[in-house]
Design a protein around this motif. Structure first.
Motif, PDB file in Angstrom:
ATOM      1  N   ALA A 247      47.051 -65.558  -8.905  1.00 58.38           N
ATOM      2  CA  ALA A 247      48.048 -65.719  -7.838  1.00 58.38           C
ATOM      3  C   ALA A 247      49.355 -66.306  -8.351  1.00 58.38           C
ATOM      4  O   ALA A 247      50.423 -66.050  -7.766  1.00 58.38           O
ATOM      5  CB  ALA A 247      47.470 -66.599  -6.734  1.00 58.38           C
TER       6      ALA A 247
ATOM      7  N   ARG B 111      52.809 -64.584 -12.145  1.00 60.50           N
ATOM      8  CA  ARG B 111      53.470 -63.407 -11.576  1.00 60.50           C
ATOM      9  C   ARG B 111      53.866 -62.383 -12.632  1.00 60.50           C
ATOM     10  O   ARG B 111      53.853 -61.185 -12.373  1.00 60.50           O
ATOM     11  CB  ARG B 111      54.719 -63.830 -10.792  1.00 60.50           C
ATOM     12  CG  ARG B 111      54.421 -64.660  -9.557  1.00 60.50           C
ATOM     13  CD  ARG B 111      55.699 -64.858  -8.734  1.00 60.50           C
ATOM     14  NE  ARG B 111      56.228 -63.574  -8.271  1.00 60.50           N
ATOM     15  CZ  ARG B 111      55.821 -62.958  -7.164  1.00 60.50           C
ATOM     16  NH1 ARG B 111      54.881 -63.502  -6.407  1.00 60.50           N
ATOM     17  NH2 ARG B 111      56.353 -61.805  -6.808  1.00 60.50           N
TER      18      ARG B 111
ATOM     19  N   SER C 138      50.329 -60.692 -13.251  1.00 61.35           N
ATOM     20  CA  SER C 138      49.518 -60.236 -12.119  1.00 61.35           C
ATOM     21  C   SER C 138      50.335 -59.781 -10.915  1.00 61.35           C
ATOM     22  O   SER C 138      49.767 -59.210  -9.982  1.00 61.35           O
ATOM     23  CB  SER C 138      48.590 -61.371 -11.684  1.00 61.35           C
ATOM     24  OG  SER C 138      49.362 -62.457 -11.165  1.00 61.35           O
ATOM     25  N   GLY C 139      51.632 -60.053 -10.915  1.00 61.56           N
ATOM     26  CA  GLY C 139      52.427 -59.749  -9.728  1.00 61.56           C
ATOM     27  C   GLY C 139      52.286 -60.792  -8.638  1.00 61.56           C
ATOM     28  O   GLY C 139      52.764 -60.556  -7.513  1.00 61.56           O
ATOM     29  N   GLY C 140      51.629 -61.913  -8.947  1.00 60.47           N
ATOM     30  CA  GLY C 140      51.460 -62.980  -7.962  1.00 60.47           C
ATOM     31  C   GLY C 140      50.572 -62.553  -6.807  1.00 60.47           C
ATOM     32  O   GLY C 140      49.712 -61.677  -6.937  1.00 60.47           O
ATOM     33  N   THR C 141      50.784 -63.170  -5.653  1.00 61.79           N
ATOM     34  CA  THR C 141      49.950 -62.857  -4.486  1.00 61.79           C
ATOM     35  C   THR C 141      50.205 -61.447  -3.960  1.00 61.79           C
ATOM     36  O   THR C 141      49.377 -60.900  -3.216  1.00 61.79           O
ATOM     37  CB  THR C 141      50.213 -63.878  -3.370  1.00 61.79           C
ATOM     38  OG1 THR C 141      51.630 -63.919  -3.096  1.00 61.79           O
ATOM     39  CG2 THR C 141      49.761 -65.266  -3.776  1.00 61.79           C
ATOM     40  N   ASP C 142      51.344 -60.857  -4.313  1.00 67.56           N
ATOM     41  CA  ASP C 142      51.605 -59.463  -3.900  1.00 67.56           C
ATOM     42  C   ASP C 142      50.752 -58.474  -4.693  1.00 67.56           C
ATOM     43  O   ASP C 142      50.545 -57.341  -4.251  1.00 67.56           O
ATOM     44  CB  ASP C 142      53.079 -59.127  -4.101  1.00 67.56           C
ATOM     45  CG  ASP C 142      53.990 -59.942  -3.193  1.00 67.56           C
ATOM     46  OD1 ASP C 142      53.510 -60.347  -2.107  1.00 67.56           O
ATOM     47  OD2 ASP C 142      55.147 -60.182  -3.559  1.00 67.56           O
ATOM     48  N   GLY C 143      50.285 -58.892  -5.864  1.00 63.83           N
ATOM     49  CA  GLY C 143      49.476 -58.016  -6.687  1.00 63.83           C
ATOM     50  C   GLY C 143      50.277 -56.932  -7.390  1.00 63.83           C
ATOM     51  O   GLY C 143      51.516 -56.962  -7.422  1.00 63.83           O
TER      52      GLY C 143
ATOM     53  N   ALA D  47      50.752 -52.744  -7.600  1.00 61.09           N
ATOM     54  CA  ALA D  47      50.499 -51.486  -6.902  1.00 61.09           C
ATOM     55  C   ALA D  47      51.231 -50.358  -7.619  1.00 61.09           C
ATOM     56  O   ALA D  47      52.007 -50.592  -8.554  1.00 61.09           O
ATOM     57  CB  ALA D  47      50.948 -51.584  -5.449  1.00 61.09           C
TER      58      ALA D  47
ATOM     59  N   TRP E 228      45.352 -50.338  -7.502  1.00 57.85           N
ATOM     60  CA  TRP E 228      46.095 -51.542  -7.150  1.00 57.85           C
ATOM     61  C   TRP E 228      45.155 -52.728  -7.353  1.00 57.85           C
ATOM     62  O   TRP E 228      43.944 -52.556  -7.441  1.00 57.85           O
ATOM     63  CB  TRP E 228      46.602 -51.515  -5.704  1.00 57.85           C
ATOM     64  CG  TRP E 228      45.572 -51.818  -4.661  1.00 57.85           C
ATOM     65  CD1 TRP E 228      45.109 -53.049  -4.276  1.00 57.85           C
ATOM     66  CD2 TRP E 228      44.836 -50.873  -3.880  1.00 57.85           C
ATOM     67  NE1 TRP E 228      44.132 -52.909  -3.317  1.00 57.85           N
ATOM     68  CE2 TRP E 228      43.955 -51.610  -3.044  1.00 57.85           C
ATOM     69  CE3 TRP E 228      44.827 -49.479  -3.791  1.00 57.85           C
ATOM     70  CZ2 TRP E 228      43.089 -50.989  -2.154  1.00 57.85           C
ATOM     71  CZ3 TRP E 228      43.965 -48.873  -2.897  1.00 57.85           C
ATOM     72  CH2 TRP E 228      43.118 -49.611  -2.090  1.00 57.85           C
TER      73      TRP E 228
ATOM     74  N   THR F 194      44.939 -57.180  -6.319  1.00 58.61           N
ATOM     75  CA  THR F 194      45.501 -58.447  -5.838  1.00 58.61           C
ATOM     76  C   THR F 194      44.553 -59.576  -6.270  1.00 58.61           C
ATOM     77  O   THR F 194      43.406 -59.303  -6.641  1.00 58.61           O
ATOM     78  CB  THR F 194      45.629 -58.460  -4.306  1.00 58.61           C
ATOM     79  OG1 THR F 194      44.307 -58.480  -3.737  1.00 58.61           O
ATOM     80  CG2 THR F 194      46.386 -57.235  -3.792  1.00 58.61           C
TER      81      THR F 194
END
Length: 320
Positions: free
Chosen positions: A108, A111, A114-119, A121, A213, A215
């Motif tokens: 989470a 970022r 992992s892209g943070g909490t947005d994950g 896609a 995707w 998350t």
């Protein structure tokens, strides 16, 4: 199932297979090594994010993804296992839970990876070979995922066969005696944990290939609990049984519970209780139990599941 003309059925079935591979990894650690774990989500996440980042960087070869994910999963499990395998039973379970929570928190907050909490896609579909079209059709993805899941399970069975299976059974059955006999118990358990991490990493790659995707919720406690539940239902020392248990769990959650919004946890709880009390040894022990009931005079056993399977299952029951 692949013969069905329904694309939704193909997609639904394909998305169950990553958890099936993860359950195989959990069964290897829990059933064979005797270490009840919720922590295999960590190598699962390592494999998934490695695959996602490779795909987003322009590398879309499926075999490369699987190999890289297996390596990342084994490395993550080796690092975590160096700490965890020094402990047993409930302490091991709680430490593995902490590893899962740290994995979700890291996913989470990191970022850049992992892209943070947005994950992440929009991950490109993989290709089997350079020049071939990407795996986009639902039936094709299902067949690909099934082949990968079966191959990963077969590889895990092979790695746990022969003397390795006997050594782990000896450690699980009487660790003090195995240690006194000169066996390097901690090393065996660490190697089993790292090897199971490679399998979990492949499951993570399959998660990206089937979902495209990810998350932090995909690598958190819920996923870890579902995998352990699958092991209880399928059979602790049966790797194919664990994979079957994962499909049963997701069928109950995503198909049976669909007409009853909000009741999936209740149905999963009922499934767990039913499995514990009515299916000692799990689904894999069911044919043997039915045979003993139908032909009691020809049975040579006692009607109980195989000792090895019951030992692994008891490991789970005694710590939950």
């Amino acid at each position: 199932m692949a013969l069905s003309p329904d694309p939704y059925l193909h997609a639904t079935a394909a998305r169950m297979l990553p958890l099936a591979v993860l359950a195989v990894s959990v069964a290897a650690v829990t059933g064979h090594a005797g270490l009840p774990t919720l922590g295999q989500v960590a190598p699962y996440a390592a494999g998934a994010y490695t695959t996602a980042r490779l795909a987003l960087a322009g590398s879309d070869l499926a075999l490369l993804h699987l190999l890289a994910a297996a390596g990342a999963g084994a490395l993550a499990a080796a690092v975590i296992g160096a700490v965890l395998v020094r402990y047993r039973a409930t302490v091991f379970l709680m430490l593995s839970l902490a590893a899962t929570e740290l994995t979700a928190i890291t996913a989470a907050q990191w970022r850049t990876v992992s892209g943070g909490t947005d994950g992440l896609a929009g991950i490109p579909a993989p290709r089997l070979l350079p020049g071939l079209p990407p795996l986009l059709a639902d039936r094709t993805v299902l067949l690909y995922a099934a082949v990968v899941a079966i191959a990963a399970t077969a590889a895990a069975i092979a790695l746990l066969g022969g003397d390795r299976r006997t050594l782990l059974a000896a450690v699980r059955g009487n660790e003090a005696r195995a240690t006194a006999s000169g066996h390097r118990v901690t090393t065996y358990l660490w190697a089993a944990h790292a090897g199971a991490g490679a399998v979990a990493g492949i499951g993570g790659a399959l998660l990206i290939h089937t979902h495209r995707w990810i998350t932090p919720a995909d690598v958190g406690f819920t996923t870890a609990a579902l995998a352990l539940l699958a092991v209880v239902i399928g059979g602790a020392t049966s790797l194919p049984g664990a994979a079957t248990g994962a499909i049963a769990v997701l069928t109950v959650r995503d198909v049976v519970a669909a007409p009853l919004p909000g009741h999936a946890p209740l149905l999963l709880g009922a499934l767990f209780v039913t499995a514990v009390y009515l299916l000692p040894g799990g689904l894999t022990a069911l044919p043997n139990r039915l045979s003993l009931r139908l032909h009691p005079r020809s049975a040579h056993g006692t009607g109980h599941p195989a000792p090895a399977d019951e030992a692994g299952r008891s490991t789970v029951r005694s710590t939950l």
